[in-house]
Design an enzyme around this catalytic site. Structure first.
Site, PDB file in Angstrom:
ATOM      1  N   GLY A 182      98.364  -7.329 -49.959  1.00  0.00           N
ATOM      2  CA  GLY A 182      97.505  -6.209 -50.346  1.00  0.00           C
ATOM      3  C   GLY A 182      96.093  -6.687 -50.612  1.00  0.00           C
ATOM      4  N   ASN A 183      95.301  -5.895 -51.331  1.00  0.00           N
ATOM      5  CA  ASN A 183      93.941  -6.317 -51.692  1.00  0.00           C
ATOM      6  C   ASN A 183      93.570  -5.671 -53.027  1.00  0.00           C
ATOM      7  OD1 ASN A 183      92.614  -3.690 -51.134  1.00  0.00           O
ATOM      8  ND2 ASN A 183      93.322  -4.137 -49.046  1.00  0.00           N
ATOM      9  N   TYR A 184      92.340  -5.917 -53.460  1.00  0.00           N
ATOM     10  CA  TYR A 184      91.936  -5.532 -54.820  1.00  0.00           C
ATOM     11  C   TYR A 184      91.420  -4.094 -54.940  1.00  0.00           C
ATOM     12  CZ  TYR A 184      92.166 -10.545 -55.825  1.00  0.00           C
ATOM     13  OH  TYR A 184      92.590 -11.826 -55.990  1.00  0.00           O
TER      14      TYR A 184
END
Ligand code: PMT
Length: 406
Positions: free
Chosen positions: A209-211
């Protein structure tokens, strides 16, 4: 643009800037608005209701009922009557009460009952304005869909100089005029927005995923809805909620699911804004059960490319539709943004750079440059809700340019 026939509630709190509310009231009436003043008990210490009722040609509302007749003042009716409510000046105390629903006076109950957009123009001393509790309350109010008209930096009643001067009445009127003009344009427009990250499954308990927090995309959804658009928000996994009930939220997890949802809605929309941080790669073979560290060598995860949602919609775009992308960059920002604008067949791209403090993932603020094929405009650091307003304004202006060319 006039405010002819608009019903406006002017809320006045107890601060020295209340003297400016008189000019604001005059300007609103002059622009054709019907104004109902609601004032807090402390507000009356600064400005007399007689002045306000003379200028608005309506009795000023302050108490829940008139003492001598027992006449009840319905904050619910007022809330339904208004096309918008503007609270100027808004003090730290009233901002706190609004943020937390402390309904101990007529102004706060009216605010809580208001169905219309609410504009809040804070005014206070610089340290009160900068205090984390004031800032948190303002961001909370903003997250509920309210519009904050940020105070100016200038000379304050305390004799100090700093941020806390209520915005000038002329400028507040301009904000309201712009709001009504853009509401006319956006009313009934169908808007598709993507927000948040995507999660690409490695196994049932892990993902790539990412932030992305979803804050920018959710702010866009609130902004478009507050201007009368019919919004579908396709959201990756985030822990945010939408306060405007007219936004339809569709939750997805992976890029493939986000693509399917977007392809389903895109043919019917006028505008699509691709704000999600879509994972570019996904595990080629997600495991059906948890990968156990005890029994395995360090696993090598083979990745495959995810579909490019913006580019897919760009290829399917019909005349009259506007497709807006984002670019999150760490270097060669302008070149990369322009390359994405062209390659994905976008009409507009909003660049935010991870090199700018307070911009990009997770923050409550953002700093953007908006590109069309013909133009480039850089904006200062602002709250994500204000950035959303700038983006919607840019979309409206660009849409007008496009239709005048056709
Ligand atoms: O959610 P927040 O914490 O508030 O943060 C906001 C944000 C930083 C996520 C947002 O402002 C932002 O920049 N979103 C786009 C992030 C991104 O993925 O940028 P990109 O340069 O990799 O992608 C370019 C464009 O293509 C974007 O519109 C993106 O949505 C789209 N894209 C990218 C990859 C892909 N597979 N499909 C896509 O549609």
């Amino acid at each position: 643009m006039s405010l002819q026939g608009k019903h406006i509630i002017l809320g006045i709190c107890g601060g020295i800037a209340a003297y400016k509310s008189v000019s604001l009231l005059r300007l609103l009436v002059k622009a054709g608005a019907e104004v109902q003043v609601v004032i807090t008990p402390a507000g009356k210490e600064f400005i007399t209701p007689v002045t306000l009722s003379a200028l608005s040609q309506k009795p000023v509302v302050s108490e829940f009922f008139t003492a001598n007749t027992g006449e009840w003042h319905s904050h619910v009716d007022l809330g339904l009557w208004a096309d918008c409510m503007v609270i100027a000046p808004a003090t730290a105390s009233s901002i706190g009460k609004m943020a937390h629903g402390i309904a101990d006076n007529m102004l706060i109950t009216t605010y809580l009952s208001a169905k219309s957009p609410v504009f809040i123009a804070p005014a206070m001393d610089l340290d009160m304005m900068a205090h984390p509790s004031t800032q948190a309350n303002l961001r909370l109010l903003e997250s509920y869909g309210n519009h904050i008209i940020e105070p100016e930096v200038g000379y304050l009643a305390s004799g100090l100089t700093g941020k806390g001067r209520m915005e000038e009445p002329e400028r507040i009127v301009e904000v309201l005029q712009k709001h009504f003009a853009s509401t006319e344009t956006m009313k009934g427009k169908k808007v598709l927005i993507t927000a948040g990250p995507t999660h690409e499954k490695i196994d049932p308990v892990r993902f790539i995923g990412n932030y992305s927090s979803g804050k920018m995309g959710y702010a866009l959804a609130e902004e478009c809805a507050s201007r009368g658009a019919e919004v579908t928000l396709v959201s990756g996994p985030v822990s945010l909620s939408i306060s405007n009930p007219s936004v339809k939220v569709e939750k997805v997890e992976s890029a493939k699911q986000m693509l399917a949802a977007c392809q389903n809605h895109f043919p019917a929309v006028d505008v699509a804004i691709m704000c999600a941080a879509v994972a570019d790669y996904a595990p080629a073979h997600p495991a059906d059960s948890k990968i156990k560290r005890e029994h395995q060598e360090v696993p090598v995860i083979e990745l495959v490319k995810n579909p490019d949602i913006a580019a897919t919609l760009g290829a399917a775009k019909k005349p009259g539709q506007q497709l807006v992308g984002f670019a999150l960059e760490t270097d060669h920002e302008f070149d990369n943004a322009l390359e994405k604008l062209a390659r994905k067949n976008l009409d507009m791209i909003v660049l935010n750079s991870m090199r700018d403090r307070g911009a990009g993932f997770g923050t409550d603020t953002n700093k953007v440059t908006i590109f069309t094929r013909e133009s480039r405009k850089e904006y200062p650091l602002k709250s994500k809700r204000e950035v959303a307003a700038d983006i919607v304004d840019a979309i409206i202006n660009h849409g007008c340019e496009l239709s005048s060319e056709q």
